[in-house]
Scaffold this motif. Structure first.
Motif, mmCIF file in Angstrom:
data_model
loop_
_atom_site.group_PDB
_atom_site.id
_atom_site.type_symbol
_atom_site.label_atom_id
_atom_site.label_comp_id
_atom_site.label_asym_id
_atom_site.label_seq_id
_atom_site.Cartn_x
_atom_site.Cartn_y
_atom_site.Cartn_z
ATOM 1 N N TYR A 1 0.847 -1.200 0.000
ATOM 2 C CA TYR A 1 0.000 0.000 0.000
ATOM 3 C C TYR A 1 0.876 1.241 0.000
ATOM 4 O O TYR A 1 2.081 1.153 0.262
ATOM 5 C CB TYR A 1 -0.908 -0.005 1.237
ATOM 6 N N GLN B 1 -6.517 5.915 -1.588
ATOM 7 C CA GLN B 1 -6.125 4.986 -2.638
ATOM 8 C C GLN B 1 -7.352 4.488 -3.384
ATOM 9 O O GLN B 1 -8.363 4.132 -2.779
ATOM 10 C CB GLN B 1 -5.369 3.799 -2.030
ATOM 11 N N GLY C 1 -8.754 1.649 -6.158
ATOM 12 C CA GLY C 1 -8.473 0.387 -6.815
ATOM 13 C C GLY C 1 -9.016 0.394 -8.229
ATOM 14 O O GLY C 1 -9.400 1.435 -8.770
ATOM 15 N N LYS C 2 -9.086 -0.768 -8.822
ATOM 16 C CA LYS C 2 -9.580 -0.886 -10.196
ATOM 17 C C LYS C 2 -11.048 -0.514 -10.312
ATOM 18 O O LYS C 2 -11.471 0.055 -11.303
ATOM 19 C CB LYS C 2 -9.354 -2.307 -10.704
ATOM 20 N N ALA D 1 -10.483 2.366 -1.675
ATOM 21 C CA ALA D 1 -10.105 1.474 -0.576
ATOM 22 C C ALA D 1 -11.030 1.653 0.626
ATOM 23 O O ALA D 1 -11.392 0.688 1.289
ATOM 24 C CB ALA D 1 -8.656 1.721 -0.176
#
Length: 107
Positions: free
Chosen positions: A20, A30, A32-33, A37
């Motif tokens: 991370y 953060q 993600g795809k 998060a």
């Protein structure tokens, strides 16, 4: 309070992990795809402070958790958590550590 401490611990455990970002803001925001998060960072709701007492409590918890001499451990190395109302795809791949209120913590 234990749930708030646990979420802070998850965040700091991620900061310490090579998987991370290496700072709190990087971990918290953060993406993600397919999702953030932490769902509350991209839920579209205002992040404005509405409850002074709750805000002050959260600041106190953050200060305690960021203190280098702090030894607060609530969820023993957990790096993930979710509300009991959902079952994320990763839940079966991690070890359940503890449930606090409506949240389950994993590592």
């Amino acid at each position: 309070t234990s749930g708030q401490l646990a979420v802070a611990e998850v965040t700091l455990n991620r900061v310490e992990s090579k998987h991370y970002p290496n700072n709190v803001c990087g971990v918290v925001y953060q993406k993600g795809k397919s999702a953030c998060a932490f769902s509350w960072t991209c839920d579209g709701a205002s992040d404005a402070t509405h409850e002074k007492e709750a805000w002050e409590k959260s600041l106190s918890i953050a200060e305690r958790m960021l203190d280098k001499d702090s030894t607060i451990t609530v969820v023993d190395g957990a790096t993930h958590y979710h509300a009991t109302s959902v079952i994320p795809y990763w839940a079966d791949d991690l070890k359940k550590i503890k449930q606090i209120g409506d949240h389950i913590f994993y590592k």
